[in-house]
Design an enzyme around this catalytic site. Structure first.
Site, short mmCIF file in Angstrom:
data_model
loop_
_atom_site.label_atom_id
_atom_site.label_comp_id
_atom_site.label_asym_id
_atom_site.label_seq_id
_atom_site.Cartn_x
_atom_site.Cartn_y
_atom_site.Cartn_z
N ALA A 199 51.74 51.12 -27.83
CA ALA A 199 50.84 51.67 -28.84
C ALA A 199 49.65 50.75 -29.01
CB ALA A 199 51.55 51.84 -30.17
N ASP A 200 48.54 51.36 -29.38
CA ASP A 200 47.34 50.59 -29.73
C ASP A 200 47.09 50.59 -31.23
OD1 ASP A 200 45.57 49.82 -27.11
OD2 ASP A 200 46.85 51.55 -26.76
N ARG A 201 47.67 51.56 -31.92
CA ARG A 201 47.59 51.58 -33.38
C ARG A 201 48.61 52.56 -33.92
NH1 ARG A 201 42.32 50.89 -36.95
NH2 ARG A 201 41.47 50.36 -34.90
N ALA A 213 48.36 56.02 -31.95
CA ALA A 213 47.37 56.09 -30.88
C ALA A 213 47.85 55.27 -29.70
CB ALA A 213 46.02 55.57 -31.37
#
Length: 358
Positions: free
Chosen positions: A243-245, A253
């Site tokens: 995950a990036d966020r 995201a």
């Protein structure tokens, strides 16, 4: 295990991931501008690795520079941290590290017991801690995730599908989602790994496949368009991605294509897991609708290794990330345990990672 980031005081090197898998070459990052370019051009990528390289590129510059006053040091630090934060906007890890060091610099600035040289040395030491801390965090994620998945699917030998690259090349070492896979492999619980090619940048084909072959992990590469058919075949025990966020309601995201994997997994009753450190959790946003999505240049879709692969003149839409709704996520694997998306709201204090350096 691959060492994608090499650092000793005065020398920072990264593997240029644009050259993989055909060539393994380290590039020296001698300061902030080189760090920004390496991140923006995706010579280094992966949310944890981005934040580490950003911090250490600034540490490299601080080491060589003299300052007249503590305030000069503070201003220089803030300006360069804010500049580094513009390199890639979606991954929250970088913005958290930027905010953390700006706040740390303010504290040092107000501490009358510290002179400018001690302040600079303390900041550099704290930046250096990120590298070791990330590896320990990743190994904890791997352990929690591996144990949870084998218990969840009620099988001691599992096959995992993963997307993009979340291993040593995306972190300081070991990895997040790939860290879970490594733990399963090391503990004899892994039957097989399937990795997607991850178009248009091919991080799965170029990078994840490279790591899996390097470490001798049994794996098969598939095209992104083969995911539904693979799940229909019954060969996938669980999906694990990075995950990036991750925001307050659990919306996540991650690399473009993750959302469609989650939709397919839901239809085929395959559990879908996110593996990420607490630094990736962003409780300032209530839902995924507020997550900024980076759009990449069209040439990433139009060309491979400078060779055109699409009709000249065609328009392109190239978002680097998509948002997977919380209702499609079985669990979020962190370094302190596994949480269902709906549990995040009730564990904000426990999950808030205000001190990333310990």
């Amino acid at each position: 295990m691959l060492e994608a980031i090499k650092y000793k005081r005065g020398r920072l090197e990264i593997i240029d991931q644009l050259l993989l898998p055909s060539k393994t070459q380290y590039e020296i990052i001698d300061g902030v501008k080189a760090g920004w370019v390496a991140i923006n051009s995706m010579k280094v990528r992966g949310a944890p690795a981005i934040s580490i390289v950003a911090a250490l590129s600034l540490a490299e510059e601080l080491e060589k520079k003299e300052f007249k006053t503590k305030n000069d040091l503070h201003q220089y630090l803030c300006e360069n941290l804010k500049f580094l934060s513009t390199s890639r906007p979606t991954a929250v890890n970088l913005s958290k590290v930027v905010d953390l060091f700006i706040e740390l610099s303010k504290q040092f600035l107000q501490d009358e017991n510290l002179n400018k040289d001690t302040m600079k040395e303390n900041i550099i030491k704290e930046m250096e801690k990120l590298l070791l801390s990330d590896i320990l965090i990743n190994k904890a994620i791997g352990s929690f995730g591996g144990k949870y998945i084998t218990e969840y699917v009620k099988d001691t030998s599992v096959s995992i599908l993963t997307h993009c690259n979340t291993g040593s090349l995306a972190t300081a070492g070991y990895g997040t989602a790939l860290g879970v896979i490594r733990w399963l492999f090391e503990n004899n619980h892994l039957k097989h790994v399937y990795c997607t090619e991850t178009r248009p940048y091919n991080q799965g084909a170029r990078l994840t496949a490279y790591e899996l072959v390097h470490d001798g992990i049994p794996a098969t590469l598939i095209c992104d368009s083969m995911v539904a058919a693979l799940m229909q075949s019954g060969k996938v025990s669980a999906v694990v991605v990075g995950a990036d966020r991750v925001v307050l309601n659990g919306d996540t995201a991650n690399k473009i294509g993750t959302y469609q994997l989650a939709v397919c997994a839901k239809y085929h009753n395959v559990p879908f897991f996110i593996a990420c450190p607490r630094s990736t959790l962003d409780f300032s946003l209530s839902s995924g609708e507020s997550i900024p999505i980076e759009e990449r240049p069209s040439n990433e879709m139009l060309m491979i290794n400078s060779i055109p692969i699409a009709a000249q003149g065609i328009k392109c839409w190239n978002p680097a990330f998509d948002v997977t709704p919380a209702e499609l996520i079985t669990g979020i694997i962190t370094e302190i345990g596994v949480f269902q998306p709906e549990e995040l709201k009730n564990n904000v204090i426990k999950l808030s990672d205000m001190n990333l350096l310990n």
